[in-house]
Design a protein around this motif. Structure first.
Motif, PDB file in Angstrom:
ATOM      1  N   ALA A   1     -17.671  10.575   0.385  1.00 47.75           N
ATOM      2  CA  ALA A   1     -16.420  10.148   1.015  1.00 47.75           C
ATOM      3  C   ALA A   1     -16.179   8.658   0.805  1.00 47.75           C
ATOM      4  CB  ALA A   1     -16.448  10.452   2.515  1.00 47.75           C
ATOM      5  N   ALA A   2     -14.903   8.321   0.654  1.00 43.23           N
ATOM      6  CA  ALA A   2     -14.426   6.935   0.625  1.00 43.23           C
ATOM      7  C   ALA A   2     -13.344   6.854   1.694  1.00 43.23           C
ATOM      8  CB  ALA A   2     -13.872   6.585  -0.746  1.00 43.23           C
ATOM      9  N   VAL A   3     -13.540   5.951   2.661  1.00 43.62           N
ATOM     10  CA  VAL A   3     -12.673   5.912   3.838  1.00 43.62           C
ATOM     11  C   VAL A   3     -12.149   4.495   4.047  1.00 43.62           C
ATOM     12  CG1 VAL A   3     -12.552   6.385   6.315  1.00 43.62           C
ATOM     13  CG2 VAL A   3     -14.108   7.723   4.875  1.00 43.62           C
ATOM     14  N   LEU A   4     -10.854   4.381   4.238  1.00 43.79           N
ATOM     15  CA  LEU A   4     -10.206   3.110   4.542  1.00 43.79           C
ATOM     16  C   LEU A   4      -9.759   3.164   5.994  1.00 43.79           C
ATOM     17  CD1 LEU A   4      -9.232   0.419   3.281  1.00 43.79           C
ATOM     18  CD2 LEU A   4      -7.081   1.571   2.784  1.00 43.79           C
ATOM     19  N   PHE A   5     -10.181   2.174   6.793  1.00 46.82           N
ATOM     20  CA  PHE A   5      -9.845   2.169   8.209  1.00 46.82           C
ATOM     21  C   PHE A   5      -9.787   0.746   8.731  1.00 46.82           C
ATOM     22  CE2 PHE A   5     -14.398   2.225   7.850  1.00 46.82           C
ATOM     23  CZ  PHE A   5     -14.898   1.511   8.923  1.00 46.82           C
ATOM     24  N   THR A   6      -9.220   0.589   9.913  1.00 43.34           N
ATOM     25  CA  THR A   6      -9.129  -0.736  10.533  1.00 43.34           C
ATOM     26  C   THR A   6     -10.406  -1.013  11.325  1.00 43.34           C
ATOM     27  OG1 THR A   6      -8.150   0.037  12.605  1.00 43.34           O
ATOM     28  CG2 THR A   6      -6.623  -0.487  10.781  1.00 43.34           C
TER      29      THR A   6
ATOM     30  N   LEU B   1      -7.963   5.303  11.345  1.00 41.43           N
ATOM     31  CA  LEU B   1      -8.071   5.836   9.995  1.00 41.43           C
ATOM     32  C   LEU B   1      -6.778   5.580   9.242  1.00 41.43           C
ATOM     33  CD1 LEU B   1      -9.656   7.547   7.909  1.00 41.43           C
ATOM     34  CD2 LEU B   1      -8.680   9.562   9.001  1.00 41.43           C
ATOM     35  N   VAL B   2      -6.876   4.975   8.046  1.00 43.31           N
ATOM     36  CA  VAL B   2      -5.704   4.695   7.227  1.00 43.31           C
ATOM     37  C   VAL B   2      -5.577   5.756   6.142  1.00 43.31           C
ATOM     38  CG1 VAL B   2      -4.603   3.039   5.663  1.00 43.31           C
ATOM     39  CG2 VAL B   2      -5.811   2.224   7.705  1.00 43.31           C
ATOM     40  N   SER B   3      -6.661   5.975   5.402  1.00 43.72           N
ATOM     41  CA  SER B   3      -6.670   6.971   4.334  1.00 43.72           C
ATOM     42  C   SER B   3      -8.118   7.292   3.986  1.00 43.72           C
ATOM     43  CB  SER B   3      -5.932   6.435   3.106  1.00 43.72           C
ATOM     44  OG  SER B   3      -5.846   7.427   2.106  1.00 43.72           O
ATOM     45  N   TYR B   4      -8.304   8.451   3.376  1.00 44.50           N
ATOM     46  CA  TYR B   4      -9.639   8.811   2.930  1.00 44.50           C
ATOM     47  C   TYR B   4      -9.549   9.822   1.808  1.00 44.50           C
ATOM     48  CZ  TYR B   4      -9.571  13.369   5.279  1.00 44.50           C
ATOM     49  OH  TYR B   4      -9.279  14.655   5.659  1.00 44.50           O
TER      50      TYR B   4
ATOM     51  N   PRO C   1      -3.024  -5.799  -2.231  1.00 47.71           N
ATOM     52  CA  PRO C   1      -2.056  -5.124  -1.349  1.00 47.71           C
ATOM     53  C   PRO C   1      -2.404  -5.257   0.135  1.00 47.71           C
ATOM     54  CG  PRO C   1      -2.920  -3.587  -3.006  1.00 47.71           C
ATOM     55  CD  PRO C   1      -3.606  -4.886  -3.191  1.00 47.71           C
ATOM     56  N   VAL C   2      -3.683  -5.300   0.466  1.00 49.32           N
ATOM     57  CA  VAL C   2      -4.073  -5.457   1.874  1.00 49.32           C
ATOM     58  C   VAL C   2      -3.708  -6.858   2.359  1.00 49.32           C
ATOM     59  CG1 VAL C   2      -6.058  -5.602   3.434  1.00 49.32           C
ATOM     60  CG2 VAL C   2      -5.836  -3.668   1.884  1.00 49.32           C
TER      61      VAL C   2
ATOM     62  N   LEU D   1       0.828  -1.192   0.000  1.00 55.64           N
ATOM     63  CA  LEU D   1       0.000   0.000   0.000  1.00 55.64           C
ATOM     64  C   LEU D   1       0.872   1.256   0.000  1.00 55.64           C
ATOM     65  CD1 LEU D   1      -2.794  -0.818   2.587  1.00 55.64           C
ATOM     66  CD2 LEU D   1      -3.034  -0.611   0.132  1.00 55.64           C
ATOM     67  N   ASN D   2       0.661   2.096  -0.977  1.00 50.59           N
ATOM     68  CA  ASN D   2       1.335   3.382  -1.068  1.00 50.59           C
ATOM     69  C   ASN D   2       0.265   4.426  -0.771  1.00 50.59           C
ATOM     70  OD1 ASN D   2       1.986   5.926  -2.399  1.00 50.59           O
ATOM     71  ND2 ASN D   2       3.767   4.839  -3.207  1.00 50.59           N
ATOM     72  N   LEU D   3       0.437   5.203   0.302  1.00 48.84           N
ATOM     73  CA  LEU D   3      -0.620   6.102   0.756  1.00 48.84           C
ATOM     74  C   LEU D   3      -1.010   7.162  -0.272  1.00 48.84           C
ATOM     75  CD1 LEU D   3       0.148   6.532   4.543  1.00 48.84           C
ATOM     76  CD2 LEU D   3      -1.570   5.108   3.446  1.00 48.84           C
ATOM     77  N   SER D   4      -0.065   7.701  -1.029  1.00 49.85           N
ATOM     78  CA  SER D   4      -0.441   8.710  -2.031  1.00 49.85           C
ATOM     79  C   SER D   4      -1.236   8.071  -3.162  1.00 49.85           C
ATOM     80  CB  SER D   4       0.782   9.456  -2.558  1.00 49.85           C
ATOM     81  OG  SER D   4       1.649   8.577  -3.236  1.00 49.85           O
TER      82      SER D   4
END
Length: 150
Positions: free
Chosen positions: A21-26, A31-34, A128-129, A2-5
């Motif tokens: 909104a699209a949100v990636l979290f555990t 919060l991982v990215s959004y 990637p996850v 996973l590349n955050l940019s």
């Protein structure tokens, strides 16, 4: 990996006037990215993470959760398919996926359309996850050397 940019760019591609909104979290609420539209504050993203985490806990047996709230439609899906969980040895129903994806949209966007968008994003993110899960579950190496015997 996973590349955050790149992850933020991918999430940004689905943002529209109807999808806020699209949100990636555990599952633990980190919060991982959004990516979000211009009228969505970081506080609202945190609310999405909180609601999304609770929604996932209530609906994990179904494999996805959906809720109509003051924010609009909220859909939460895991980023690891059951097939990939079995391949990695995660067959226990109590195991959570490494990450969750939440989409927040206007009620004018149908649940089917929202699920289709989530499925497309999940396809791009599952590999990637899954690789990240493998790296995190590997035995950590100790950064501290044992003391020499005197």
């Amino acid at each position: 990996m996973l590349n955050l940019s790149n992850l933020r760019k991918l999430l940004s591609q689905v943002i529209s006037p109807s999808l806020f909104a699209a949100v990636l979290f555990t599952p633990e609420g980190q919060l991982v990215s959004y990516a979000a539209g211009p009228y969505v504050s970081k506080d609202e993203v945190r609310v999405i993470v909180g609601l999304g985490g609770e929604l996932w806990q209530e609906s994990r047996e179904e494999g996805a959760g959906q809720l109509d709230s003051e924010l609009g439609h909220l859909l939460v899906v895991p980023l690891e398919s059951p097939a990939s969980d079995e391949a990695e040895g995660f067959t226990d129903k109590d195991d959570d996926p490494l990450m969750l994806l939440a989409l927040n949209a206007d009620r004018s966007l149908s649940w089917k359309e929202l699920k289709d968008i989530a499925s497309e994003l999940a396809v791009h993110l599952e590999k990637p996850v899954a690789e990240l899960r493998g790296r995190l579950s590997a035995a950590p190496t100790s950064p501290i050397r044992p003391e020499r015997a005197r």
